[in-house]
Design a protein around this motif. Structure first.
Motif, short mmCIF file in Angstrom:
data_model
loop_
_atom_site.label_atom_id
_atom_site.label_comp_id
_atom_site.label_asym_id
_atom_site.label_seq_id
_atom_site.Cartn_x
_atom_site.Cartn_y
_atom_site.Cartn_z
N ALA A 50 0.84 -1.21 0.00
CA ALA A 50 0.00 0.00 0.00
C ALA A 50 0.87 1.26 0.00
CB ALA A 50 -0.93 -0.02 1.21
N PHE A 51 1.94 1.25 0.80
CA PHE A 51 2.84 2.40 0.84
C PHE A 51 3.47 2.65 -0.54
CE2 PHE A 51 7.25 3.81 0.92
CZ PHE A 51 7.09 5.11 1.39
N PHE A 52 4.03 1.60 -1.14
CA PHE A 52 4.71 1.76 -2.43
C PHE A 52 3.73 2.10 -3.55
CE2 PHE A 52 8.15 -0.74 -0.34
CZ PHE A 52 9.14 0.22 -0.45
N GLU A 53 2.52 1.56 -3.51
CA GLU A 53 1.53 1.91 -4.52
C GLU A 53 1.14 3.38 -4.41
OE1 GLU A 53 -1.75 -0.85 -4.29
OE2 GLU A 53 -0.72 -2.31 -5.55
N GLN A 54 1.05 3.87 -3.19
CA GLN A 54 0.73 5.28 -2.98
C GLN A 54 1.88 6.17 -3.46
OE1 GLN A 54 0.04 6.41 1.08
NE2 GLN A 54 -0.88 8.36 0.51
N ALA A 55 3.11 5.77 -3.20
CA ALA A 55 4.27 6.59 -3.55
C ALA A 55 4.65 6.47 -5.03
CB ALA A 55 5.47 6.18 -2.69
N ILE A 56 4.48 5.28 -5.62
CA ILE A 56 4.95 5.01 -6.98
C ILE A 56 3.81 4.97 -7.99
CG2 ILE A 56 6.05 3.21 -8.41
CD1 ILE A 56 7.81 2.58 -5.92
N GLY A 57 2.67 4.48 -7.56
CA GLY A 57 1.52 4.38 -8.46
C GLY A 57 1.01 2.96 -8.54
N ARG A 58 -0.13 2.79 -9.19
CA ARG A 58 -0.78 1.48 -9.26
C ARG A 58 0.03 0.46 -10.06
NH1 ARG A 58 -4.82 0.25 -6.86
NH2 ARG A 58 -5.84 -1.12 -8.34
N GLY A 59 0.99 0.89 -10.85
CA GLY A 59 1.82 -0.02 -11.62
C GLY A 59 2.91 -0.68 -10.79
N PHE A 60 2.99 -0.33 -9.51
CA PHE A 60 4.03 -0.90 -8.65
C PHE A 60 3.87 -2.40 -8.49
CE2 PHE A 60 5.06 -2.58 -4.46
CZ PHE A 60 6.43 -2.41 -4.46
N SER A 61 5.01 -3.12 -8.46
CA SER A 61 4.99 -4.53 -8.10
C SER A 61 6.29 -4.87 -7.38
CB SER A 61 4.83 -5.43 -9.34
OG SER A 61 6.00 -5.36 -10.12
N PHE A 62 6.23 -5.84 -6.50
CA PHE A 62 7.43 -6.32 -5.80
C PHE A 62 8.18 -7.26 -6.72
CE2 PHE A 62 5.21 -5.43 -1.64
CZ PHE A 62 6.17 -4.59 -1.14
#
Length: 190
Positions: free
Chosen positions: A91-103
């Motif tokens: 949730a943190f990374f999606e908020q900071a990077i966007g919905r295209g984020f993936s681990f």
């Protein structure tokens, strides 16, 4: 698979290591011989080779899972030791990077090996990893021999098709020796 020997307990470890076997084949052999089936392809290969060489069944020591109890994550927060990809982190990374984020694998490795750095630094590292991937400069891990082969095939053969690359790969993995692309592999297409 051509002349590749069947994986059984009569096979010597050196011959075993000189051929390509799918992870599923390694797991099936481990089950048949009552060896532990945990781990990646590299660990399974090492475990089987040891068994073929010595007859000894190695036991795998499982690392205890340590769940980090973290509160609110900000860009100034420090990455905790024993980092675990959780929904809170996502949730943190999606908020900071966007919905295209993936681990992705490289980013997970970065997070696990850079505890003590900030989440802001992690965001920058994520973008650097994406840039490297787009340039094709990322390193493919050892257990992904197929991916490495296909990438190297296309780097050396512009204009060839994926079907041709796969035909060369299938021939290569059935042969004794390494599974890295070589120009001579193209002889398979003739």
């Amino acid at each position: 698979m051509g002349n590749r020997p069947i994986l059984d307990k009569k096979l010597d470890s050196e011959t075993f290591r000189s051929y390509y076997y799918l992870k599923e084949e390694l797991v099936a052999f481990c089950k048949q011989e009552d060896l532990q089936t945990t781990g990646g392809k590299v660990e399974l290969t090492d475990r089987i080779a040891h068994y073929l060489e010595t007859g000894e069944r190695l036991s795998v020591k499982m690392k205890p899972k340590i769940v980090a109890n973290i509160g609110l994550i900000t860009e100034d927060s420090f990455i905790e030791n024993n980092f675990i990809c959780s929904e809170k982190h996502r949730a943190f990374f999606e908020q900071a990077i966007g919905r295209g984020f993936s681990f992705n694998v490289l980013f997970q490795k970065w997070l696990k090996s850079n505890y003590g750095k900030t989440y802001g630094e992690a965001i920058n590292a994520y973008y650097q990893i994406l840039t490297s991937k787009k340039k094709g400069t990322t390193k493919i891990d050892r257990q992904f021999e197929y991916n490495t082969y296909i990438r190297d095939f296309f780097a050396d053969n512009t204009g060839k098709s994926l079907d041709e690359a796969i035909r060369c790969w299938k021939h290569k993995k059935s042969q004794q020796g390494h599974n890295r692309y070589e120009k001579a592999d193209l002889d398979t297409l003739r």
